[in-house]
Scaffold this active site. Structure first.
Site, short mmCIF file in Angstrom:
data_model
loop_
_atom_site.label_atom_id
_atom_site.label_comp_id
_atom_site.label_asym_id
_atom_site.label_seq_id
_atom_site.Cartn_x
_atom_site.Cartn_y
_atom_site.Cartn_z
N ARG A 190 -37.16 -17.75 -34.92
CA ARG A 190 -36.25 -17.51 -33.76
C ARG A 190 -36.48 -18.72 -32.58
NH1 ARG A 190 -37.63 -14.04 -30.08
NH2 ARG A 190 -37.89 -12.50 -31.39
N TYR A 236 -10.72 -23.37 -23.55
CA TYR A 236 -11.27 -23.06 -24.78
C TYR A 236 -11.02 -22.17 -24.02
CZ TYR A 236 -13.02 -20.80 -28.80
OH TYR A 236 -12.85 -19.82 -29.61
N ASP A 260 -18.42 -29.81 -21.74
CA ASP A 260 -17.75 -29.92 -22.68
C ASP A 260 -17.75 -30.65 -23.80
OD1 ASP A 260 -16.50 -28.24 -25.71
OD2 ASP A 260 -16.03 -26.59 -24.60
N LYS A 276 -17.49 -27.43 -35.40
CA LYS A 276 -15.63 -28.25 -35.27
C LYS A 276 -16.21 -30.11 -35.20
CE LYS A 276 -14.43 -25.44 -32.97
NZ LYS A 276 -14.31 -24.92 -31.50
C1 PLP Z 1 -14.12 -24.25 -30.65
C2 PLP Z 1 -14.94 -24.51 -29.12
C3 PLP Z 1 -15.58 -23.78 -28.58
C4 PLP Z 1 -16.54 -23.02 -29.55
O1 PLP Z 1 -17.18 -22.03 -29.98
P1 PLP Z 1 -17.44 -21.66 -31.95
O2 PLP Z 1 -18.69 -22.56 -32.47
O3 PLP Z 1 -16.88 -20.85 -32.19
O4 PLP Z 1 -17.99 -20.52 -31.05
C5 PLP Z 1 -15.86 -23.66 -27.00
N1 PLP Z 1 -15.64 -25.10 -27.12
C6 PLP Z 1 -13.98 -25.79 -27.20
C7 PLP Z 1 -13.55 -26.71 -26.21
C8 PLP Z 1 -13.96 -25.30 -28.30
O5 PLP Z 1 -12.87 -26.11 -29.30
#
Ligand code: PLP
Length: 363
Positions: free
Chosen positions: A46, A98, A170, A195
């Site tokens: 962990r 998001y 982000d 992504k």
């Molecule tokens: C998809 C996404 C998230 C969340 O990420 P996960 O891997 O789905 O938990 C956060 N911010 C943005 C801009 C996203 O597109």
């Protein structure tokens, strides 16, 4: 070293026992110790896993960061970052974020006494107006999802420095190939590695990077205490995905540009939100802080009817109707009923009108 070279090599050495060029998947939960407390830096998975460590170093290198941490999802990364806060603290966040971030802020962390202000951030005064003695964090998403607004990270970092706030960016939509928020003054940059970083629609993961020793220590402590860590197999998949990040991003940018122009000239399309257009209200900032405009765009059809939008979303042949982005497949989605369904309709509409109005006054 150039970006592509770092994407392929950073954090990785041939395996010392076999010479395997790829980092092994260390599928283990624990590590044998010589005597209690005496070990090679790995005690329990962990806390640390060598496959994950290789990935964390690679992502940190791509973000020009001293430290990187990986999480079981993008939301896991956000959850950990928000746990830096205490009851009574306030966060100023980009309004067009998001849907899952909005949901976690308002439906989970608000219950722990943290207050969120969602502001346009188009104009720095929007942010300044909301700063008070309880403000601890600025949460910026740029480009935004789904309106493709571009927030000026440098201006945010000036405000953050002045008021001693943690600036989180982000960077999921841009990827480190197009934008490095830490270089522009952010305290923490985070990703949904699900992504572009993973890039093959086969893994869910998150990442966060920082140059700040204290923030890193706190984040690593929270991660180990609360446990939102990715497994070694998923870490391996993202290491593999990263090796083509630069090549994929070039293709995404080229294709995104072509599609944006195709849609803009289409008689049944009303508006296309893509920061590469000169009449996009944030085009100038996009050009300054990004290296290209990315593979994401959104559009509104003439008449703005939900039925038409649903028809188009379901009728595309190559584009699959699905949530997510950043994989090699092309996806199409209807944010209001999919990724952003947890944002109340009135709020979504206010945001859209607020931003679209700024288009109108420029044109
Ligand atoms: C998809 C996404 C998230 C969340 O990420 P996960 O891997 O789905 O938990 C956060 N911010 C943005 C801009 C996203 O597109």
């Amino acid at each position: 070293m150039k970006f592509g070279t770092r994407a392929i090599h950073a954090g990785q050495e041939p395996d010392p026992t076999t010479g395997a060029i790829m980092t092994p998947i260390y599928q283990t939960s624990t590590y044998v110790q010589e005597s209690p407390g005496k070990h090679k830096g790995y005690a329990y998975a962990r806390g640390k896993n060598p496959t994950r460590v290789a990935l964390e170093k690679c992502i940190a290198s791509l973000e020009n960061a001293k430290y990187g941490l990986c999480f079981s999802s993008g939301q896991g990364a956000e959850d950990t970052i928000l746990k830096l806060l205490r009851p009574g603290d306030e966060v100023i966040a980009t309004d067009d974020i998001y849907g899952g971030s909005y949901r976690m802020f308002t439906k989970v962390f608000a219950h722990f006494g943290i207050k969120f202000h969602f502001v346009n951030m188009h104009d720095a005064n929007d942010i300044r107006k909301h700063v008070n003695e309880n403000t601890r964090m600025l949460w910026v998403e740029t480009p935004t999802n789904p309106l493709m607004k571009i927030i000026d990270i440098k201006v945010c970092s000036e405000i953050a420095k002045l008021h001693n706030l943690i600036l989180v960016v982000d960077n999921t939509f841009a990827s480190p190939y197009l934008q490095n928020p830490l270089d522009l003054g952010a305290s923490i940059v985070m990703h949904s590695a699900t992504k572009y970083l993973g890039g093959h629609s086969d893994v869910v993961m998150g990442a966060a990077c920082t140059n700040d020793d204290k923030l890193y220590e706190e984040l690593a402590f929270i991660t180990n205490s609360c446990g939102p860590v990715p497994g070694p197999m998923d870490s391996f998949l993202v290491i593999r995905g990263l090796k083509t990040l630069h090549v994929r991003m070039q293709a995404h940018c080229k294709n995104g540009k072509e599609i944006a122009h195709f849609l803009k000239n289409h008689p049944r399309i009303d508006k296309v939100y893509w920061p590469g257009f000169e009449d996009h209200p944030n085009h100038k900032i996009a050009k300054e802080q990004m290296r290209d405009f990315g593979g994401m765009l959104s559009f509104i059809m003439k008449g703005n009817s939900m039925e038409d939008a649903f028809k188009v979303a379901a009728a595309t042949k190559v584009f699959a109707l699905a949530e997510s982005l950043g994989g090699v497949e092309s996806l199409i989605g209807h944010p209001a009923s999919m990724t952003h369904a947890s944002i109340p309709k009135e709020e979504r509409e206010i945001r859209c009108v607020r931003f679209t109005d700024s288009f109108e006054c420029r044109n």
